[in-house]
Each structure stands twice: as C-alpha cells, then as structure tokens.
Design a protein around this motif. Structure first.
Motif, PDB file in Angstrom:
ATOM      1  N   GLY A 213       0.859  -1.189   0.000  1.00  0.00           N
ATOM      2  CA  GLY A 213       0.000   0.000   0.000  1.00  0.00           C
ATOM      3  C   GLY A 213       0.890   1.232   0.000  1.00  0.00           C
ATOM      4  O   GLY A 213       0.840   2.053  -0.907  1.00  0.00           O
ATOM      5  N   TYR A 216       4.549   1.780  -3.284  1.00  0.00           N
ATOM      6  CA  TYR A 216       4.598   2.126  -4.708  1.00  0.00           C
ATOM      7  C   TYR A 216       5.014   3.584  -4.888  1.00  0.00           C
ATOM      8  O   TYR A 216       4.358   4.494  -4.367  1.00  0.00           O
ATOM      9  N   VAL A 251       5.271  -1.899  -6.093  1.00  0.00           N
ATOM     10  CA  VAL A 251       4.265  -2.105  -5.050  1.00  0.00           C
ATOM     11  C   VAL A 251       4.800  -2.914  -3.878  1.00  0.00           C
ATOM     12  O   VAL A 251       4.484  -2.651  -2.720  1.00  0.00           O
ATOM     13  N   GLU A 355      -2.757  -7.495  -9.626  1.00  0.00           N
ATOM     14  CA  GLU A 355      -2.651  -6.818 -10.927  1.00  0.00           C
ATOM     15  C   GLU A 355      -2.152  -7.723 -12.043  1.00  0.00           C
ATOM     16  O   GLU A 355      -1.425  -7.291 -12.932  1.00  0.00           O
ATOM     17  N   ALA A 367      -7.243   0.323 -20.011  1.00  0.00           N
ATOM     18  CA  ALA A 367      -6.834   0.788 -18.665  1.00  0.00           C
ATOM     19  C   ALA A 367      -6.982  -0.291 -17.596  1.00  0.00           C
ATOM     20  O   ALA A 367      -6.912   0.010 -16.405  1.00  0.00           O
ATOM     21  N   ASN A 368      -7.182  -1.544 -18.015  1.00  0.00           N
ATOM     22  CA  ASN A 368      -7.427  -2.621 -17.052  1.00  0.00           C
ATOM     23  C   ASN A 368      -6.154  -3.378 -16.739  1.00  0.00           C
ATOM     24  O   ASN A 368      -5.620  -4.101 -17.574  1.00  0.00           O
ATOM     25  N   ARG A 369      -5.661  -3.195 -15.494  1.00  0.00           N
ATOM     26  CA  ARG A 369      -4.422  -3.849 -15.121  1.00  0.00           C
ATOM     27  C   ARG A 369      -4.608  -5.301 -14.715  1.00  0.00           C
ATOM     28  O   ARG A 369      -3.655  -5.982 -14.373  1.00  0.00           O
ATOM     29  N   GLY A 370      -5.833  -5.795 -14.737  1.00  0.00           N
ATOM     30  CA  GLY A 370      -6.049  -7.207 -14.414  1.00  0.00           C
ATOM     31  C   GLY A 370      -6.174  -8.065 -15.652  1.00  0.00           C
ATOM     32  O   GLY A 370      -6.577  -9.223 -15.572  1.00  0.00           O
ATOM     33  N   ARG A 374      -3.347  -4.872 -21.986  1.00  0.00           N
ATOM     34  CA  ARG A 374      -3.994  -3.607 -21.610  1.00  0.00           C
ATOM     35  C   ARG A 374      -3.748  -2.605 -22.724  1.00  0.00           C
ATOM     36  O   ARG A 374      -2.640  -2.492 -23.250  1.00  0.00           O
TER      37      ARG A 374
ATOM     38  N   ARG B  34       4.410  10.458  -3.531  1.00  0.00           N
ATOM     39  CA  ARG B  34       4.848   9.420  -4.457  1.00  0.00           C
ATOM     40  C   ARG B  34       5.636  10.094  -5.572  1.00  0.00           C
ATOM     41  O   ARG B  34       5.408  11.273  -5.864  1.00  0.00           O
ATOM     42  N   GLY B  65      -8.794  -1.160 -10.033  1.00  0.00           N
ATOM     43  CA  GLY B  65      -7.870  -1.914 -10.879  1.00  0.00           C
ATOM     44  C   GLY B  65      -8.291  -1.973 -12.339  1.00  0.00           C
ATOM     45  O   GLY B  65      -7.458  -1.941 -13.242  1.00  0.00           O
ATOM     46  N   GLU B  66      -9.650  -2.007 -12.572  1.00  0.00           N
ATOM     47  CA  GLU B  66     -10.045  -2.174 -13.967  1.00  0.00           C
ATOM     48  C   GLU B  66     -10.117  -0.841 -14.711  1.00  0.00           C
ATOM     49  O   GLU B  66     -10.393  -0.801 -15.892  1.00  0.00           O
ATOM     50  N   GLU B  69      -5.830   4.154 -14.636  1.00  0.00           N
ATOM     51  CA  GLU B  69      -4.931   5.246 -14.987  1.00  0.00           C
ATOM     52  C   GLU B  69      -5.360   6.558 -14.371  1.00  0.00           C
ATOM     53  O   GLU B  69      -6.500   7.005 -14.550  1.00  0.00           O
TER      54      GLU B  69
END
Lengths: 430, 356
Positions: A213, A216, A251, A355, A367-370, A374, B34, B65-66, B69
């Motif tokens: 958490g 990153y 991360v 991810e 934009a989907n990191r799963g 992508r 960050r 997550g989905e 950005e």
C-alpha cells in the motif's frame, strides 16, 4: 583458454565523435550506442563528488586506479564482451584489449569462451564463439572503453540452443516485419535481496514488513529500499547509450522497475540485456543480490513482470486501433505458445490477483491492469497507439518475446473459423 | 567511474542533452508523497512544456484496478538536488482521463480561488512554518530519545546545541541547502521545543506557489531522511503527554494589510475567521484534536481567540504589526499534516471572498 590475437585495426576515429546522440545507429548495420554529441566539452568527463566512504567492497586505495583515465597514455580500449549463459538468464562477461576505439561491432573480433563452464558445451569440445552485436559505453571504466553484447555460436557457425537472438534477428529482418518498424517499450521489474539471507532488502530478517500500500513510488527510509541502486543504474544506462525511459519504486517493498524504449526491433533485446548486465554489476558493488524471479515471495506480495509495450507502423497511424484489435485477436489464439515462452515460473505469478490476469485465460481491456493485454486510454481516445502485453515475467528473454509478438501479429494468420470464434469470445469486431 | 557514488554523481551533460524529470504527486491518504522518473530529450524550464503522464492509481488507493490510470498534470518545476545537472523535480496534480480532478487533488480548487480576480488583486502572501518530528527507524521512537524511556522534560531543547540536546541537525541543514538549490523559498530553520522535533519556514510565497513549495520541501525532507536512515513524521501529536505537538502555523497578509491602515483590515479578517472557525478546523489536518488542547502553546480546538504576541491564541498578531499599523497575522491552528493547498486557499477565501 585459446585467445585470438587481435590484428592491428584500421579505424576511423572521426566516426566515433561525430554528430548528435542518435536513437538509432547511424552506420549501416552497426550498433554503437552512447556516442558523444558534437561539441562535448573536454575529455576529463566525470566529476567525482564522492559523498563519503561507503562499504562497496572496494579497497579505498584502489579507487584511483579504477577511475584512471588511460586516454593520455594509450589509444587502447578495454572491451567487455557480454553473453547469456546456459540457464538462459545468467549473464557472463570477460574483457579484452582492443588497439583503438571502434565505430561498429563488425570491426570487433569474434571471440570464444569455455562453454563447458556455463553449461553450453561439453568439455571435450568446449569452445563457444562470441559474435559481437551491439556496443555500449562502459559506465564503470569510462573513457573510450566499451561493453559489447554478443550472441553465441558453435565453431561451425550454428547458433547454440540458448542463443535466442539469432532467430529474433531473422524475424526482424523479414520484410513484412521490418517495413512495420515494430517499437517496443519494456518495463523490467526486479527485486533486491539482502545478501546471504536472500530476504528482500529492507525487510526485517525473520519477519515481514507492513502490507503493500505505502510502497509504490514511495519516499522515506521506512518505505523505499535501495533507491541508490535504481538511481545509479538510471544514470549509468543513459551514459552507456541505453534507451532507458524511466524508473519507479514498485508495489512490493524492495522491488523496483525501469523502462527501456521505444526501441526498434532487435535493439529492444540488446538494450534490455545490457541494462540487466549494468544492474547486476551495480548490485554487486552495493553488496545486494538482484533477482529476476517472477514471484520472489509467496503470498500477498506482488510478483515481478516485464510488461512489453508494442506497436507497429500501422498501429501508430490513423485507424491504428483496429489494427491493434486484430493483433489482440491473433495473440488470443496463440496464448499458450506465448505463455510457454514468457518466462520460467510465471505460473506462480499470473494468478489473477496482484494486478495480473490468470495464466490460463486470455483477456484484454482499456486501462485494465487485471488483463493479459492492456490498451491505454490515450490509445483508445486517439484511435491509434500501442498495446501492453502484461504476461511476460521479469525473467523473460527479450529477444524471444519481442520476436514472438512480431511473428504472431505480422507473420502468422489464424484460420478463418478460429478468427471468427475468437472475435466473438473477445467481443472484438474485426 | 567505478563506484556507486561515482555513478550517482555522474554529470551527464558531458555526454547527452537528455535530462531526468522526477514527477511528484500526492497519494490516496492525502499525505503520502509518491514519485517516479522519466527521461526527457532536453532541458525544460516551463511546466506547460512538460508532457502529461499517468500512473497506476490502483496502487495508491486512487483508482480501481479495472480503470486504473490517473493522469499527472505538471504544475511546477524545481531543480533536483540529488541528481543535479539539468535534472528536475516536477510537482504535479492528479486527474481522471476525462480531465476531472480526482478527490484527493486539492490543488485544483485552490488554483481556482487564487485566480479569482478579487483574490489575485490582493496578492496573498504566505509564510508557512512546517514542524516535523524525526523518529528512529523500526521502533518509531523519536530520534535521540532513549529506547524504552524518555528524555528530560522540555526546556533545554528549543534552538539548542549539543549532543545531549539537539538530535538530527545534519538532516535539517542538508534539507536547508537542498531546498535553496531546488529553488524553494525556504526562509529559515530552528530546533523545536520537543527534542527530535524541528521546523523550517517557507515563504513569503504568493498564492498557489505556497502549496507547491511546501509539498516539494516535504518531498526533499523525506528523501533526505530516507538517505539518513531515519523516519520523518508529520503527525500533529507524535507523543502524548507533556510534549509539544507539531503544527504548520500559517502567516498571511494581503496587499491591503501590508499598506498603511492595514491593521484594521487584519482585525476585520480575523473576525471573519472567527465566524468560520469550525469549517477551518475541519480542514486543518487529521488528528489536530490531540494537539490543540489549550496547552503547549496552542489554543483549545473548540474556542477561537486572537491576541497580540499571544502564543496561546488561535491567531497571533505580531507586536511589530500592531506598532506599524500594518503587516500580517499568524494562524496557529493548522496541524503539521495539513494540506497547504487547502489551508492557503481557505484563508484567502474566508478573508477576501466570503461574506458573513
């Protein structure tokens, strides 16, 4: 070991110093990176402003010798020949003296090494031949000294099994591929481990840090471990002529990432291997262990990947988004083949959590990191751009992955039925 | 060349035009900083010439997550004291791909207030006194404090010197120079009342730049403590009991306050702050109720008070300002973990725009 005697070389000194830094090699077929721009001031170069003595494993009185600029005394340069060893992920190197600076890898002599010591040849026929393929400036020796990325052949001239560059070079010289000028941006993740205990840097020995958490892109001694390695690597790569485009803390604490690109064709692989070499030389100095394992710590901790961003000329032009969707369709039909080439141990990493997409399913999304693939919001909005293949593991071979992406999307065609079925499955109108 | 320090200190301008830009943003807690870096083809001095970028908002609690950005808009450039050369730090704020500021982006609304003609005409100046506490790593106990115990009571430590009274000066001094190098308007430093606690001041800065400068100063501070192996805390009351908390007193003036007759303007402004005390307190930092007790040079959190030279009041006006009939006032309520965009904009809003 037999050493070839280096013949005296005719060399155009002028070629090394001319014109601006190029993103692409200027000489025909030559790969020389990190060339000085014109008007560069002086040769004294490196201003050393040491922050103070740190434990680097270097005896302090050797510093002067290590940093000595030999140019006033000799034209000779040191060339560090680098190759990939028998495991496919171990990097090896040794150095030799070259009588004068060279302008092109083709001017460097082929060399050889003891393949029986790297699991690449039997003892009674142990010579493996090194073919120089790309030159980078040596950030450790400075001056005109160089790093030389090589690939490996039998004395008869056949690429040995662990030589993945040869086949990749063939694919990239196929006119159907070359005309599409394939670009790659590779995001190399890696984990730093404390030496001897092989536990991640910054983690308490015998225990675990707080859950993911805060780490990153973080700052602070309780959140960021090993920045000096990442930062020294960044400058060293720029100096060497590697197309390093960025870095960030990852991360999982003790994990980092850097990106190389955009590179064209075979260059992507050369630059990644050279950057991995420089990274491990730096961790060697820092007394820290580098691992490219895709899932260094089991459980609720991110793995390490090597996301590969990819585009062709058609994808970058107007209407490119349709070309991207067709490419994704082709990729979906060769998922298992790609996965088998995307790195050992990837099944520990591609779980569908942290991810990643599950290793057995192919998916894509904006934009989907799963997902497996992508596509960025920018690309969707502009109707052209690139795709990101998130499947490769951190220990992938970049020659293999980049060439396979080009092959599947530019040289391979599915059967019509397969294509229609896949299009339905992925909800892609192609 | 051979050593790590040689590489870190490498002056790249001999071999390339390229520079490294470290993009900085505020994460999901509103307080976690960050950053990540990218290569640019040549030096840049104007933020509008820098490319927008994006990051993985799902890793900072700022996006799912989905649809992960989050877009970074460069807003201010500072020189990078770690990489030096032409390398830069870039303070950014965060937007959705559609161009809307995300909830933790407090700069956007502040910038709106500062571009309001009524506000910009008054040229609001800010001097922010950022206090912070240094903690020993792994145990999170203040620097210089004996582990398992306490130092002698407060008294000897404020602005002190000596190995038994001053803990962490190297961090503070290197931070001072790093900020000056970077182009931050750092105006001073001092050791604070609680041992292991320090303060630096940034200002006078105009409008939105106050927030940019304080955030980048905080970033530099945490990069430096990272190097030093020490933890920095912006908690407003790190140790409960008879130990000072940490604040971010905000000094403020407008054009009218700085001119002759300004004292009356100040009084009127302070009266307006009194009427909006609750709203301000709600925006002045999490955990402030542990700090604003009425003791340890604070005013009680529930009561608004002001006075000349009174450090026990919510707002303090300096003796000089009273004597000259013009000057500035100090809002002592903000906690060390306040968001400077929020606080500076709110003070301007209440004193210039708001009508009771």
């Amino acid at each position: 070991m037999a050493q070839a005697v280096v013949p005296a070389m005719q060399c155009q000194m002028g070629a090394l110093g001319k014109s601006a830094v190029r993103a692409r090699p200027a000489a025909a077929g030559g790969r020389v990176w990190g060339v000085r721009r014109s008007g560069a001031r002086g040769t004294s170069g490196f201003k050393v402003l040491a922050l103070g003595t740190e434990t680097t494993g270097v005896v302090p009185r050797l510093e002067q010798l290590l940093n000595m600029d030999t140019k006033p005394y000799s034209d000779k340069i040191i060339a560090e020949y680098i190759w990939v060893g028998g495991s496919g992920i171990d990097i090896r190197s040794k150095s030799r003296t070259i009588s004068k600076p060279v302008a092109d890898p083709s001017e460097l002599p082929k060399w050889n090494y003891d393949g029986s010591s790297t699991g690449q040849a039997p003892g009674e026929d142990s010579e493996v031949i090194l073919y120089p393929q790309a030159i980078f400036k040596d950030p450790f020796r400075g001056g005109n000294n160089i790093l030389v990325v090589c690939d490996t052949y039998t004395p008869a001239g056949e690429p040995i099994p662990t030589n993945k560059r040869h086949r990749a070079a063939q694919i990239f010289s196929d006119p159907k591929v070359a005309s599409q000028v394939p670009w790659y941006g590779i995001e190399q993740e890696y984990t730093l481990l404390q030496r001897d205990v092989n536990w991640p840097l910054g983690w308490p020995v015998g225990g675990y840090p707080g859950p993911q958490g805060p780490y990153y892109c973080a700052v602070g001694s309780d959140k960021s471990f090993g920045r000096d390695i990442s930062d020294a690597h960044y400058k060293a790569c720029i100096y060497a002529g590697i197309e390093i485009s960025g870095t960030n803390g990852e991360v999982m604490p003790g994990q980092w990432e850097y990106q190389v690109g955009p590179s064209v064709g075979i260059d992507a692989g050369d630059h990644i291997w050279a950057s991995r070499y420089i990274l491990e030389r730096i961790t060697e100095q820092a007394g820290v262990v580098l691992t490219l394992d895709p899932k260094p710590i089991q459980g609720d901790w991110n793995g390490a990947g090597c996301h590969t961003n990819y585009s062709t000329k058609a994808m970058r032009e107007d209407g490119g988004f349709e070309v991207i969707k067709k490419a994704i369709l082709n990729l979906s039909l060769r998922h298992d083949l790609h996965i088998s080439a995307y790195g050992e141990g990837n099944e520990r990493r591609l779980t569908g959590l942290h991810e990643t997409a599950s290793i057995s399913d192919f998916s894509w999304g904006v934009a989907n990191r799963g997902c497996s693939i992508r596509v960025g919001r920018d690309t969707e909005a502009n109707g052209k751009g690139y795709l990101e293949d998130r499947r490769p593991a951190s220990n992938m071979d970049p020659y293999t992955v980049t060439a396979l992406l080009a092959e599947t999307t530019l040289l391979w065609e599915p059967t019509l039925e397969a294509e229609v079925l896949a299009a339905k499955k992925l909800a892609l109108k192609v | 060349m051979a050593l790590l320090t040689d590489l870190l200190n490498l002056d790249l301008s001999d071999s390339t035009e390229k520079i490294i830009a470290e993009y900085i943003w505020i994460g999901g807690s509103g307080m976690d900083l960050r950053s990540k870096a990218r290569t640019l083809s040549g030096p840049v001095t104007d933020p509008s010439k820098l490319p927008k970028w994006n990051y993985d908002g799902s890793s900072t609690g700022q996006a799912p997550g989905e649809d992960s950005e989050v877009i970074l808009y460069p807003q201010a450039i500072f020189k990078d004291p770690f990489r030096r050369g032409n390398n830069i730090l870039v303070m950014c704020d965060c937007y959705t791909p559609a161009g809307e500021p995300i909830p933790t982006n407090k700069r956007h609304a502040a910038a709106k207030i500062f571009s309001n003609p009524a506000v910009s005409a008054e040229e609001p100046w800010y001097g922010i006194e950022q206090e912070y506490t240094l903690l020993q790593k792994d145990i999170n106990w203040p620097l210089g404090w004996p582990v398992g115990g306490f130092p002698g009571p407060q008294g000897p430590y404020y602005c002190s010197i000596g190995a038994d009274k001053s803990f962490g000066r190297d961090i503070v001094d290197s931070h001072y120079k790093a900020c000056l190098y970077a182009g931050i308007n750092i105006s001073g430093i001092n050791g604070e009342v609680m041992p292991g606690q320090w303060e630096f001041q940034v200002g006078p800065s105009v409008g939105i730049s106050a927030g940019d400068q304080v955030w980048v100063a905080r970033y530099l501070l945490e990069r430096i403590t990272e190097i030093a192996g020490v933890v920095v805390s912006f908690d407003p009351k790190p140790i409960p009991g008879d130990w000072n908390g940490a604040g971010a007193h905000t000094n403020y003036s407008t054009e009218s306050m700085r001119k002759d007759g300004g004292f009356q303007v100040i009084v009127a402004a302070v009266e307006k702050l009194k009427l909006r005390h609750k709203e301000h307190i709600a925006a002045y930092g999490e955990g402030n109720e542990r700090r604003l007790t009425g003791k340890h040079e604070t005013a009680d959190i529930h009561t608004f008070s002001w006075g000349v030279a009174n450090r026990g009041a919510s707002v303090r006006v300096g003796r000089e300002t009273e004597q000259n009939g013009k000057g500035y006032f100090e809002d002592r309520r903000p906690a060390s973990n306040m968001d400077p965009y929020v606080v500076t904009a709110m003070i301007a809003d209440t004193t210039i725009l708001w009508k009771p």
